[in-house]
Motif scaffolding. Structure first.
Motif, PDB file in Angstrom:
ATOM      1  N   THR A  96       0.825  -1.206   0.000  1.00  0.00           N
ATOM      2  CA  THR A  96       0.000   0.000   0.000  1.00  0.00           C
ATOM      3  C   THR A  96       0.862   1.260   0.000  1.00  0.00           C
ATOM      4  OG1 THR A  96      -0.080  -0.058   2.415  1.00  0.00           O
ATOM      5  CG2 THR A  96      -1.866  -1.166   1.242  1.00  0.00           C
ATOM      6  N   ILE A  97       2.197   1.071  -0.013  1.00  0.00           N
ATOM      7  CA  ILE A  97       3.104   2.218  -0.016  1.00  0.00           C
ATOM      8  C   ILE A  97       3.001   2.960  -1.344  1.00  0.00           C
ATOM      9  CG2 ILE A  97       5.549   2.882   0.045  1.00  0.00           C
ATOM     10  CD1 ILE A  97       6.032   0.509   1.861  1.00  0.00           C
ATOM     11  N   ASN A  98       3.093   4.289  -1.312  1.00  0.00           N
ATOM     12  CA  ASN A  98       3.169   5.066  -2.540  1.00  0.00           C
ATOM     13  C   ASN A  98       4.527   4.782  -3.179  1.00  0.00           C
ATOM     14  OD1 ASN A  98       3.178   6.919  -4.588  1.00  0.00           O
ATOM     15  ND2 ASN A  98       3.257   8.721  -3.261  1.00  0.00           N
ATOM     16  N   ASN A  99       4.540   3.873  -4.185  1.00  0.00           N
ATOM     17  CA  ASN A  99       5.819   3.371  -4.670  1.00  0.00           C
ATOM     18  C   ASN A  99       6.379   4.133  -5.864  1.00  0.00           C
ATOM     19  OD1 ASN A  99       4.652   2.224  -7.126  1.00  0.00           O
ATOM     20  ND2 ASN A  99       3.667   0.758  -5.761  1.00  0.00           N
ATOM     21  N   LYS A 100       5.691   5.152  -6.337  1.00  0.00           N
ATOM     22  CA  LYS A 100       6.217   6.021  -7.400  1.00  0.00           C
ATOM     23  C   LYS A 100       6.669   5.228  -8.631  1.00  0.00           C
ATOM     24  CE  LYS A 100       7.701   9.461  -3.993  1.00  0.00           C
ATOM     25  NZ  LYS A 100       8.813  10.245  -3.433  1.00  0.00           N
ATOM     26  N   GLY A 101       5.888   4.240  -8.987  1.00  0.00           N
ATOM     27  CA  GLY A 101       6.165   3.489 -10.201  1.00  0.00           C
ATOM     28  C   GLY A 101       7.177   2.380 -10.055  1.00  0.00           C
ATOM     29  N   ARG A 102       7.664   2.129  -8.856  1.00  0.00           N
ATOM     30  CA  ARG A 102       8.640   1.067  -8.665  1.00  0.00           C
ATOM     31  C   ARG A 102       7.981  -0.298  -8.815  1.00  0.00           C
ATOM     32  NH1 ARG A 102      11.778   3.337  -3.259  1.00  0.00           N
ATOM     33  NH2 ARG A 102      12.712   5.161  -4.244  1.00  0.00           N
ATOM     34  N   SER A 103       8.821  -1.298  -9.140  1.00  0.00           N
ATOM     35  CA  SER A 103       8.319  -2.658  -9.281  1.00  0.00           C
ATOM     36  C   SER A 103       9.290  -3.611  -8.599  1.00  0.00           C
ATOM     37  CB  SER A 103       8.180  -3.029 -10.754  1.00  0.00           C
ATOM     38  OG  SER A 103       9.438  -2.964 -11.408  1.00  0.00           O
ATOM     39  N   GLY A 104       8.896  -4.878  -8.506  1.00  0.00           N
ATOM     40  CA  GLY A 104       9.751  -5.862  -7.872  1.00  0.00           C
ATOM     41  C   GLY A 104       9.501  -5.946  -6.376  1.00  0.00           C
ATOM     42  N   ASP A 105      10.450  -6.560  -5.671  1.00  0.00           N
ATOM     43  CA  ASP A 105      10.309  -6.761  -4.233  1.00  0.00           C
ATOM     44  C   ASP A 105      10.650  -5.486  -3.466  1.00  0.00           C
ATOM     45  OD1 ASP A 105       9.637  -9.369  -4.722  1.00  0.00           O
ATOM     46  OD2 ASP A 105      11.643 -10.169  -4.306  1.00  0.00           O
ATOM     47  N   LEU A 106      10.018  -5.352  -2.308  1.00  0.00           N
ATOM     48  CA  LEU A 106      10.345  -4.261  -1.399  1.00  0.00           C
ATOM     49  C   LEU A 106      11.757  -4.457  -0.823  1.00  0.00           C
ATOM     50  CD1 LEU A 106       6.934  -4.159   0.471  1.00  0.00           C
ATOM     51  CD2 LEU A 106       7.856  -2.298  -0.903  1.00  0.00           C
ATOM     52  N   PRO A 107      12.350  -3.405  -0.286  1.00  0.00           N
ATOM     53  CA  PRO A 107      13.668  -3.560   0.357  1.00  0.00           C
ATOM     54  C   PRO A 107      13.572  -4.494   1.563  1.00  0.00           C
ATOM     55  CG  PRO A 107      13.133  -1.242  -0.010  1.00  0.00           C
ATOM     56  CD  PRO A 107      11.880  -2.009  -0.268  1.00  0.00           C
ATOM     57  N   PRO A 108      14.713  -5.048   2.001  1.00  0.00           N
ATOM     58  CA  PRO A 108      14.704  -5.857   3.228  1.00  0.00           C
ATOM     59  C   PRO A 108      14.184  -5.033   4.400  1.00  0.00           C
ATOM     60  CG  PRO A 108      16.825  -5.987   2.106  1.00  0.00           C
ATOM     61  CD  PRO A 108      16.051  -4.915   1.426  1.00  0.00           C
ATOM     62  N   ARG A 109      13.504  -5.682   5.317  1.00  0.00           N
ATOM     63  CA  ARG A 109      13.063  -4.986   6.522  1.00  0.00           C
ATOM     64  C   ARG A 109      14.287  -4.487   7.295  1.00  0.00           C
ATOM     65  NH1 ARG A 109       8.289  -3.071   6.738  1.00  0.00           N
ATOM     66  NH2 ARG A 109       8.772  -2.810   8.952  1.00  0.00           N
ATOM     67  N   SER A 110      14.215  -3.273   7.786  1.00  0.00           N
ATOM     68  CA  SER A 110      15.371  -2.650   8.439  1.00  0.00           C
ATOM     69  C   SER A 110      15.595  -3.148   9.867  1.00  0.00           C
ATOM     70  CB  SER A 110      15.194  -1.132   8.457  1.00  0.00           C
ATOM     71  OG  SER A 110      14.021  -0.781   9.185  1.00  0.00           O
ATOM     72  N   GLU A 111      14.612  -3.872  10.422  1.00  0.00           N
ATOM     73  CA  GLU A 111      14.746  -4.317  11.808  1.00  0.00           C
ATOM     74  C   GLU A 111      15.663  -5.534  11.962  1.00  0.00           C
ATOM     75  OE1 GLU A 111      10.439  -2.846  11.214  1.00  0.00           O
ATOM     76  OE2 GLU A 111      11.930  -4.007  10.094  1.00  0.00           O
ATOM     77  N   CYS A 112      15.793  -6.303  10.893  1.00  0.00           N
ATOM     78  CA  CYS A 112      16.410  -7.630  10.984  1.00  0.00           C
ATOM     79  C   CYS A 112      17.899  -7.589  11.326  1.00  0.00           C
ATOM     80  CB  CYS A 112      16.220  -8.358   9.659  1.00  0.00           C
ATOM     81  SG  CYS A 112      15.552 -10.010   9.823  1.00  0.00           S
ATOM     82  N   ALA A 113      18.674  -6.898  10.520  1.00  0.00           N
ATOM     83  CA  ALA A 113      20.128  -6.912  10.703  1.00  0.00           C
ATOM     84  C   ALA A 113      20.553  -6.392  12.082  1.00  0.00           C
ATOM     85  CB  ALA A 113      20.817  -6.130   9.592  1.00  0.00           C
ATOM     86  N   PRO A 114      20.039  -5.242  12.551  1.00  0.00           N
ATOM     87  CA  PRO A 114      20.447  -4.771  13.883  1.00  0.00           C
ATOM     88  C   PRO A 114      20.065  -5.745  14.995  1.00  0.00           C
ATOM     89  CG  PRO A 114      19.401  -3.007  12.648  1.00  0.00           C
ATOM     90  CD  PRO A 114      19.174  -4.260  11.865  1.00  0.00           C
ATOM     91  N   LYS A 115      18.973  -6.458  14.818  1.00  0.00           N
ATOM     92  CA  LYS A 115      18.503  -7.380  15.848  1.00  0.00           C
ATOM     93  C   LYS A 115      19.337  -8.661  15.898  1.00  0.00           C
ATOM     94  CE  LYS A 115      15.595  -9.485  18.708  1.00  0.00           C
ATOM     95  NZ  LYS A 115      15.472  -9.105  20.131  1.00  0.00           N
TER      96      LYS A 115
END
Length: 200
Positions: A96-115
């Motif tokens: 539901t993000i306003n993706n400005k015409g982007r396609s493909g997969d979303l970026p990795p979730r930012s919570e994972c690596a720091p955790k």
């Protein structure tokens, strides 16, 4: 040191559950004996369904780049795989993000690596080579890198011997590969040699 309790925590992680349209399914491959570590982006939909890291066309190309068989690649005692995001983040079209015409997969979730990354890395004491696959891993582990992925990969010698930055092996990067023949001419032979030495 036994990794079992930590891996159980990773597999049961619910940190981003409310944000994952396709549900939680962490995909990692970790063993304390691993000599090579691959840090990629996040599982795609196919990998989310199978639960097997790089079980897709990107994985086929990555194994070719490394000069290893599927058997070696999926031997956790030789190669560890720890993406920036452990779960499939969903796609722009499903978001539901306003993706400005982007396609493909979303970026990795930012919570994972720091955790999780530092906790897992404490167990990976035998790793001799870390392959940073794609811009997200490079941004996280190479804070002083150049602005673009192309410049970063071109300067791969700067980050050695521990790190080697790579473009993502996705078929979506075919144009990049065709525009940068130096990558296959100069870097792939070095990577194969380093991987072979690490796994010997």
């Amino acid at each position: 040191m036994d990794m079992t309790p930590l891996l159980t925590q990773v597999k049961n992680c619910q940190l981003c559950a409310s944000e994952l349209v396709d549900g939680v399914r962490p995909v990692v491959q970790i063993d304390p004996q691993a000599k090579v570590l691959i840090i990629g982006q996040a599982p795609g939909r196919k990998v989310h369904l199978s639960g097997i890291p790089f079980d897709d066309a990107s994985g086929d190309r990555l194994r070719q780049w490394l000069g290893v068989t599927r058997e070696v690649f999926y031997d956790a005692k030789q190669i560890a795989i720890m993406p920036m995001g452990f779960c499939y983040p969903g796609s722009y079209t499903a978001s539901t993000i306003n993706n400005k015409g982007r396609s493909g997969d979303l970026p990795p979730r930012s919570e994972c690596a720091p955790k999780w990354h530092d906790l897992l890395l404490q167990h990976l004491t035998q790793v001799q080579l870390v392959l940073l696959v794609g811009q997200y891993a490079q941004q996280y582990y190479l804070p002083n890198k150049p602005k673009t992925l192309t410049e970063t990969v071109q300067l791969w010698r700067t980050f050695g011997p521990r790190y080697i930055p790579l473009p993502h092996p996705s078929p979506r990067n075919n144009i990049w590969l065709s525009r940068n023949p130096w990558f296959e001419d100069e870097l792939l032979s070095h990577i194969r040699q380093r991987v072979a030495i690490a796994l010997a």
